[in-house]
Design a protein around this motif. Sequence first.
Motif, PDB file in Angstrom:
ATOM      1  N   GLN A 305      -7.585  -2.155  13.296  1.00 56.07           N
ATOM      2  CA  GLN A 305      -6.161  -2.054  12.502  1.00 56.07           C
ATOM      3  C   GLN A 305      -5.645  -2.708  11.701  1.00 56.07           C
ATOM      4  O   GLN A 305      -5.738  -2.404  10.130  1.00 56.07           O
ATOM      5  N   LEU A 309      -6.690  -2.538   7.940  1.00 59.84           N
ATOM      6  CA  LEU A 309      -4.939  -2.971   7.026  1.00 59.84           C
ATOM      7  C   LEU A 309      -5.539  -3.763   5.267  1.00 59.84           C
ATOM      8  O   LEU A 309      -5.651  -3.402   4.350  1.00 59.84           O
ATOM      9  N   LEU A 312      -7.692  -0.651   3.133  1.00 58.59           N
ATOM     10  CA  LEU A 312      -6.580  -0.078   2.489  1.00 58.59           C
ATOM     11  C   LEU A 312      -6.298  -0.963   1.149  1.00 58.59           C
ATOM     12  O   LEU A 312      -5.624  -0.796  -0.442  1.00 58.59           O
ATOM     13  N   GLU A 313      -5.845  -2.015   1.466  1.00 55.84           N
ATOM     14  CA  GLU A 313      -5.291  -2.873   0.348  1.00 55.84           C
ATOM     15  C   GLU A 313      -6.117  -3.063  -0.687  1.00 55.84           C
ATOM     16  O   GLU A 313      -5.730  -3.248  -2.001  1.00 55.84           O
ATOM     17  N   TRP A 316      -7.212   1.024  -1.851  1.00 46.15           N
ATOM     18  CA  TRP A 316      -6.611   1.839  -2.541  1.00 46.15           C
ATOM     19  C   TRP A 316      -6.206   3.282  -3.848  1.00 46.15           C
ATOM     20  O   TRP A 316      -6.075   4.036  -4.518  1.00 46.15           O
ATOM     21  N   TYR A 364      -3.352   8.523   4.853  1.00 42.39           N
ATOM     22  CA  TYR A 364      -3.236   7.537   5.102  1.00 42.39           C
ATOM     23  C   TYR A 364      -1.932   6.906   5.127  1.00 42.39           C
ATOM     24  O   TYR A 364      -1.432   5.580   5.377  1.00 42.39           O
ATOM     25  N   VAL A 368       0.017   3.607   6.822  1.00 38.86           N
ATOM     26  CA  VAL A 368      -0.181   2.443   6.447  1.00 38.86           C
ATOM     27  C   VAL A 368       1.705   2.061   6.997  1.00 38.86           C
ATOM     28  O   VAL A 368       1.374   0.455   6.556  1.00 38.86           O
ATOM     29  N   MET A 372       1.520  -1.454   7.956  1.00 41.77           N
ATOM     30  CA  MET A 372       2.553  -2.119   7.574  1.00 41.77           C
ATOM     31  C   MET A 372       4.143  -2.898   7.525  1.00 41.77           C
ATOM     32  O   MET A 372       4.178  -4.427   7.363  1.00 41.77           O
ATOM     33  N   LEU A 391       3.637  -1.470  -0.141  1.00 41.38           N
ATOM     34  CA  LEU A 391       4.073  -0.484  -0.368  1.00 41.38           C
ATOM     35  C   LEU A 391       4.395  -0.125  -1.558  1.00 41.38           C
ATOM     36  O   LEU A 391       4.146   0.993  -1.774  1.00 41.38           O
TER      37      LEU A 391
END
Length: 602
Positions: A305, A309, A312-313, A316, A364, A368, A372, A391
């Motif tokens: 996970q 993260l 995605l950071e 995105w 997502y 997230v 987060m 975020l």
Amino acid sequence: MSVVDDIRDKLDIVEVISGHVPLRKAGRNFKARCPFHTEKTPSFTVSPERQTWRCFGACATGGDIFNFVMRKDNVEFGEALRRLADTAGVEVSTRPKEQVDRDEALFRVNQEAARYFNEMLKSPEGRAALKYLNDRGIDEKAIEEFQLGYSPRGRDRLRTHLATLDANLGHAAEAGLLRSDDEGNVRDFFFGRLMVPILDRRGRVAGFGGRSLDGSNPKYINTAATPIFDKQATLYALDKAASAIREHETAVIVEGYMDVIAAHQNERKNVVASMGTALTERQVYLVRSLAKTVVLALDADAAGQEATLRSLEASWRAMERRRFGQREEVALRIAVLPEGSDPDDIIRESVEAWDEIVKSAVPYMDFVIPAMARRHDLSTPQGKGRAAEALMPIIVSMGNAFEQDRYFGQLADSLGVTREQLQASIGKLRPATRERRPASAQSNAPPSSTTVSPLASGEREPLEEFVLAALLHWPELIEVVGDHTPDEFNRTENRELFTLLLATGTIDELQRRLDESLLDHFTRLTESDIKPTTRQSAPKAVEHALTRLQQRYLRDRQAEIVESLELEPGAQLPQEVKDSITSVNSKLKESYLVGVREKPHR
């Protein structure tokens, strides 16, 4: 300026064609008997103003200098381009020939290594590797399809094999197959490992992944970065998965090679792998143009996970699209796997269970935000601030105001604050605009060091590119093409891609036949957002666009006929020209009637 345009600027069509056909001046144009069919009355016209030729007789065709050379010399576009480039003194490739030749040599030595490893897998030495594959449920067909192999122990077996073939060992070293040890000895990079060839989008072996079979670490090693391989810009099996991703409009990204192979073996062919790395922005761009939904299959463990993260950071922003100036986000979803299970475990046990996991993947942001929040100490104002800072840029970037509001509220709940408190801490939430986005997010093009396409040009044909982008994204739409022809495309590179689509019918076959000079243009169109919004709207939109192209083509034909009438004032019109006038007028009338009946789909 593109190579095509450069050649057109430097070569006059009258000079090119007069080298093959005796032309005589007739008004503003030139005329001759058609070189492509037998005729008594000249019906072959060359227009120096338009830089085009047209046969008004039995051929009923025409084009530019490229079409003429292709037809006269019976060669394909790439060869015609190179012949005319030689005549014009124009360099065809933006890359030096030495670099192109070097890359081809690296692909060849990699392919030979893959063949050797595959043979060794079937030998007594490869017994342990073959048993490992069998235990993982990988059958013989999949072994051959994915070219799996075994690198024997000894540290010089591949080098010796390549030497017996008189292969260039320098190329093998540059491709990452060989390396020098501390004593300066050239040794095999891979040995005693299960070998997984990694192919590029065109199906060429660009690198390898090697898995240890004795429990030694690292479990996996990959080819280091080379001129033809970059792990950060590669998705495993994308060459095989692209068609299925387009068909299902969904790409599923897993972590490992065996996960992909198990999925494909069980007819879930829209699965690719990030090869154990956090998903990069450059990898996202590879699937963004193929899919409307991207699903990340996530390990249930904390490490998995955390990797997601990071993915995605980093990526995105790459999920944002703009189509005709409007933002449309690719749906990014997260599929969390049962604890202790890998995708291939699930697939081999129950394909239906795998389908359900993919189907139930959550948006997502729904994954997230709580993840987060767990990542920061929300008992302190500083921790809440860091979570909000991480975020809020994602929330602000969303083009849908209702989604913005939903996730803004969800973030406030996760932080344990009111919406008013969160809003006060970060300022009023506004819909994102291009001007307000950070500089790093303003470009819609993937970061890369690629050179400008030899066919890149400021003089685009948006309508032509719209049709091609749609057909490349949904090849099955070729059925709506009907009687439309490549002649309706003005841009040479667009006309050639349309011709190849009609001839092949599949993207894979098109890529195999694609000339290198068209590759960058093909890639730009496949990654373009200039296509219909949905698969449902695509047929009507493409039909309408093709009708408009046909109308433009027929109007141009009318203009050419009018010009041909001025060739010999007072002379009797050839029957071929009379027939052309009748045919064009009839088709144009029919085309306009179709356009009236079928309004553009919006």
